[in-house]
Write a protein that holds these residues in place. Structure first.
Motif, PDB file in Angstrom:
ATOM      1  N   UNK A 115       0.865  -1.165   0.000  1.00 53.33           N
ATOM      2  CA  UNK A 115       0.000   0.000   0.000  1.00 53.33           C
ATOM      3  C   UNK A 115       0.905   1.219   0.000  1.00 53.33           C
ATOM      4  N   UNK A 116       0.670   2.163  -0.886  1.00 50.53           N
ATOM      5  CA  UNK A 116       1.535   3.338  -0.976  1.00 50.53           C
ATOM      6  C   UNK A 116       0.752   4.610  -0.682  1.00 50.53           C
ATOM      7  N   UNK A 117       1.477   5.625  -0.246  1.00 51.54           N
ATOM      8  CA  UNK A 117       0.907   6.957  -0.058  1.00 51.54           C
ATOM      9  C   UNK A 117       2.029   7.953  -0.284  1.00 51.54           C
ATOM     10  N   UNK A 118       1.666   9.192  -0.547  1.00 53.14           N
ATOM     11  CA  UNK A 118       2.683  10.214  -0.791  1.00 53.14           C
ATOM     12  C   UNK A 118       2.142  11.575  -0.368  1.00 53.14           C
ATOM     13  N   UNK A 133       9.104  15.273  -2.598  1.00 56.28           N
ATOM     14  CA  UNK A 133       7.957  14.388  -2.360  1.00 56.28           C
ATOM     15  C   UNK A 133       8.358  13.300  -1.374  1.00 56.28           C
ATOM     16  N   UNK A 134       7.465  13.010  -0.447  1.00 59.08           N
ATOM     17  CA  UNK A 134       7.638  11.897   0.463  1.00 59.08           C
ATOM     18  C   UNK A 134       6.775  10.735  -0.016  1.00 59.08           C
ATOM     19  N   UNK A 135       7.411   9.593  -0.226  1.00 60.83           N
ATOM     20  CA  UNK A 135       6.721   8.378  -0.660  1.00 60.83           C
ATOM     21  C   UNK A 135       6.881   7.321   0.423  1.00 60.83           C
ATOM     22  N   UNK A 136       5.769   6.746   0.854  1.00 60.00           N
ATOM     23  CA  UNK A 136       5.803   5.685   1.861  1.00 60.00           C
ATOM     24  C   UNK A 136       5.081   4.457   1.324  1.00 60.00           C
ATOM     25  N   UNK A 137       5.601   3.289   1.675  1.00 62.09           N
ATOM     26  CA  UNK A 137       4.980   2.033   1.252  1.00 62.09           C
ATOM     27  C   UNK A 137       5.039   1.038   2.399  1.00 62.09           C
TER      28      UNK A 137
END
Length: 340
Positions: A115-118, A133-137
């Motif tokens: 699952x990803x969010x940014x 940009x911050x990308x988290x998974x």
């Protein structure tokens, strides 16, 4: 992901499932402050399961009389990854659409399994018209298991964050740091140490170091031949501490300090700035040996900060019990302070 405050009144539960304990705060969120109505903490079994978590949370809810049913969680460790990247200027919606197809080049997991969010942090370079940009998974199976766990108990998971950013969110609420300085938040838990480096109210680096109180105690006990309890007493300034134990403590803490130094070095190489201040939190932050050792090895005297600063503690909070655990509540408080 990094917003600070809700402005409308809402009650929710911030749940920090650590590797040593389960921590829960119930908060009624006001416009200017967090009102904590309940605080609960319970030790987890060494190798706990989802069933253990469910049972302990249910017991805490019954004992504490939680009223809220909206849960906010956070994740950390090897099942979570965070990346700071530069992208061309675009809207948040366009960014999310773009990352559906490009995220796999930034994260070490199979894109179909996460699952990803940014979120957009800031403009990275005016001349090149880019933005940070911050990308988290996070692993999808981990996320789904946690959602199902609380759903089975009659709660709704409304928000899932990353430990490091819940920590940063809490710090942003209570801190009065110089925006021109580069600061690091070091949260020393039982199994992991979360490191965030930020400047001007924005994070620039995040890392979970696979070393915390559990490994520190184990290595020290193995090398010194004394029990983990005796090692912890020595670190706290209690009991006897001979020269051999002192040297072992220094050696093990050197390992953690070196990992933190490597993190600082990466930030300095990337952005041409060194870390100016260190702020400590977590269950191990108050061990008397930690701060002096970091001051000696890293050249920066750490500051122990209070995650509950400015929060109102309701009548349902046992203030005497909460006092010694303040430094452990940063993630929980960051979760309830975050704008959904």
């Amino acid at each position: 992901m990094l917003n600070k405050f809700r402005t409308s009144q809402k009650t929710c539960l911030g749940v920090d499932i650590g590797s040593y304990s389960l921590k829960v705060v119930e908060a009624s969120l006001g416009q200017e402050q967090i009102n904590l109505t309940k605080v609960a903490i319970r030790e987890l079994p060494p190798e706990y399961t989802e069933n253990n978590i469910a049972t302990i949370f249910k017991d805490l809810a019954e004992e504490g009389g939680f009223q809220a049913h909206d849960v906010r969680l956070s994740l950390s460790g090897p099942n979570v990854t965070v990346r700071f990247i530069n992208m061309p200027h675009m809207s948040l919606q366009d960014l999310k659409n773009s990352l559906k197809y490009e995220a796999d080049q930034y994260i070490p997991f199979n894109i179909d399994e996460v699952v990803t969010d940014c979120c957009i942090l800031s403009k990275a370079n005016e001349n090149e018209k880019q933005m940070r940009v911050l990308l988290a998974a996070a692993k999808k199976n981990i996320v789904n298991r946690r959602i199902d766990l609380f759903k089975g108990l009659g709660y709704s998971v409304r928000l899932i964050d990353v430990d490091g950013f819940a920590l940063f969110n809490c710090f942003s609420r209570v801190a009065e740091s110089d925006v021109e300085k580069s600061i690091s938040l070091v949260n020393i838990g039982h199994r992991y140490t979360n490191v965030i480096v930020a400047r001007g109210g924005s994070p620039y680096f995040s890392r979970d170091i696979r070393m915390g109180g559990e490994e520190i105690l184990k290595i020290m006990a193995d090398q010194s031949g004394i029990s983990e309890k005796e090692v912890k007493q020595a670190m706290s300034g209690q009991g006897e501490k001979d020269e051999k134990v002192t040297e072992i403590i220094k050696g093990v803490l050197n390992n953690l300090a070196e990992e933190i130094r490597l993190s600082f070095g990466y930030y300095e190489n990337q952005f041409g700035r060194s870390v100016d201040q260190i702020f400590l939190s977590g269950g191990w932050a108050e061990e008397k040996t930690i701060a002096p050792h970091f001051a000696e090895t890293l050249g920066i005297t750490p500051i122990l900060w209070d995650p509950l600063k400015g929060a109102t503690l309701g009548d349902g909070v046992d203030k005497d019990r909460v006092e010694p655990m303040r430094a452990s509540l940063a993630v929980c408080c960051g979760l309830v302070a975050r704008k959904a």
